[in-house]
Write a protein that holds these residues in place. Structure first.
Motif, PDB file in Angstrom:
ATOM      1  N   UNK A 129      13.640  11.806   1.024  1.00 59.17           N
ATOM      2  CA  UNK A 129      13.475  13.133   1.350  1.00 59.17           C
ATOM      3  C   UNK A 129      12.935  13.861   2.676  1.00 59.17           C
ATOM      4  N   UNK A 130      12.307  12.607   3.391  1.00 66.15           N
ATOM      5  CA  UNK A 130      11.750  12.869   4.739  1.00 66.15           C
ATOM      6  C   UNK A 130      10.425  13.722   4.594  1.00 66.15           C
ATOM      7  N   UNK A 131       9.424  13.541   3.818  1.00 63.38           N
ATOM      8  CA  UNK A 131       8.302  14.291   3.646  1.00 63.38           C
ATOM      9  C   UNK A 131       7.615  14.480   5.169  1.00 63.38           C
ATOM     10  N   UNK A 132       6.867  15.513   5.276  1.00 64.62           N
ATOM     11  CA  UNK A 132       6.091  16.010   6.389  1.00 64.62           C
ATOM     12  C   UNK A 132       4.755  15.749   6.472  1.00 64.62           C
ATOM     13  N   UNK A 133       4.403  15.388   5.338  1.00 71.05           N
ATOM     14  CA  UNK A 133       2.897  15.289   5.020  1.00 71.05           C
ATOM     15  C   UNK A 133       2.822  13.750   5.218  1.00 71.05           C
ATOM     16  N   UNK A 134       1.473  13.306   5.673  1.00 70.87           N
ATOM     17  CA  UNK A 134       1.310  11.754   5.961  1.00 70.87           C
ATOM     18  C   UNK A 134      -0.111  11.594   5.359  1.00 70.87           C
ATOM     19  N   UNK A 135      -0.198  10.558   4.811  1.00 69.40           N
ATOM     20  CA  UNK A 135      -1.757   9.983   4.166  1.00 69.40           C
ATOM     21  C   UNK A 135      -2.298   8.921   4.995  1.00 69.40           C
ATOM     22  N   UNK A 136      -3.238   8.982   5.421  1.00 70.86           N
ATOM     23  CA  UNK A 136      -4.157   7.777   5.881  1.00 70.86           C
ATOM     24  C   UNK A 136      -5.159   7.091   4.883  1.00 70.86           C
ATOM     25  N   UNK A 137      -4.937   5.992   4.542  1.00 67.70           N
ATOM     26  CA  UNK A 137      -5.510   5.145   3.595  1.00 67.70           C
ATOM     27  C   UNK A 137      -6.412   4.249   4.012  1.00 67.70           C
ATOM     28  N   UNK A 138      -6.681   4.152   5.591  1.00 65.09           N
ATOM     29  CA  UNK A 138      -7.334   2.895   6.100  1.00 65.09           C
ATOM     30  C   UNK A 138      -8.853   2.950   5.416  1.00 65.09           C
ATOM     31  N   UNK A 139      -9.388   1.702   5.032  1.00 59.88           N
ATOM     32  CA  UNK A 139     -10.813   1.600   4.417  1.00 59.88           C
ATOM     33  C   UNK A 139     -10.534   1.964   3.051  1.00 59.88           C
ATOM     34  N   UNK A 140      -9.825   2.426   2.212  1.00 57.95           N
ATOM     35  CA  UNK A 140      -9.345   3.034   1.065  1.00 57.95           C
ATOM     36  C   UNK A 140      -8.623   1.608   0.242  1.00 57.95           C
ATOM     37  N   UNK A 141      -9.475   1.298  -0.793  1.00 60.37           N
ATOM     38  CA  UNK A 141      -9.078   0.510  -1.729  1.00 60.37           C
ATOM     39  C   UNK A 141      -8.031   1.105  -2.831  1.00 60.37           C
ATOM     40  N   UNK A 142      -6.665   0.833  -2.702  1.00 63.45           N
ATOM     41  CA  UNK A 142      -5.687   1.713  -3.537  1.00 63.45           C
ATOM     42  C   UNK A 142      -5.499   0.444  -4.764  1.00 63.45           C
TER      43      UNK A 142
END
Length: 142
Positions: A129-142
């Motif tokens: 779908x080529x989303x335009x929203x990006x998420x930054x997970x640096x330092x986050x334990x997923x």
């Protein structure tokens, strides 16, 4: 995690402003559409409330507005703010600075510069779908 090593993180979920939005392609009345800036919007006067777009959205970003009977979604405050050169309300009021908004095609925008330094991820990239929203997970334990 497992007690005592537990963690919690929050992810803002809103319209992902897909370049290939399934919600737009399934709309029988063309109420869901891309505007001249490529923003996915809903024309509530054209919406018949069939809910096809809600079903097609893989991000559960749409809802039925009980007042208008039309489907609605986050527009990043396009009509009220962004079209006037302002940031969306959620970005301008985020006291922690966790939200960044900008034109990724502009290398001088805050969003482009931030993504150049940090690994950004989109949700469900496998869907194409080529989303335009990006998420930054640096330092986050997923």
């Amino acid at each position: 995690g497992t007690y005592p090593n537990v963690s919690l993180y929050f992810v803002k979920e809103a319209c992902q402003m897909c370049r290939k939005a399934p919600c737009v392609s399934v709309c029988p009345t063309k109420a869901s559409y891309y505007n001249e800036d490529g923003v996915v919007l809903v024309d509530e006067d054209k919406c018949v409330g069939c809910l096809y777009c809600m079903t097609a959205c893989p991000y559960d970003a749409r809802f039925l507005n009980n007042e208008t009977g039309a489907v609605d979604k986050c527009t990043f405050c396009y009509e009220l703010k962004v079209s006037k050169g302002e940031k969306p309300a959620c970005v301008s009021t985020c006291v922690g600075g966790a939200l960044i908004f900008g034109d990724l095609n502009d290398p001088l925008s805050q969003a482009s510069q931030f993504l150049a330094k940090h690994k950004g991820e989109v949700r469900k990239p496998e869907l194409g779908t080529h989303p335009g929203v990006y998420y930054i997970y640096e330092g986050v334990v997923k």
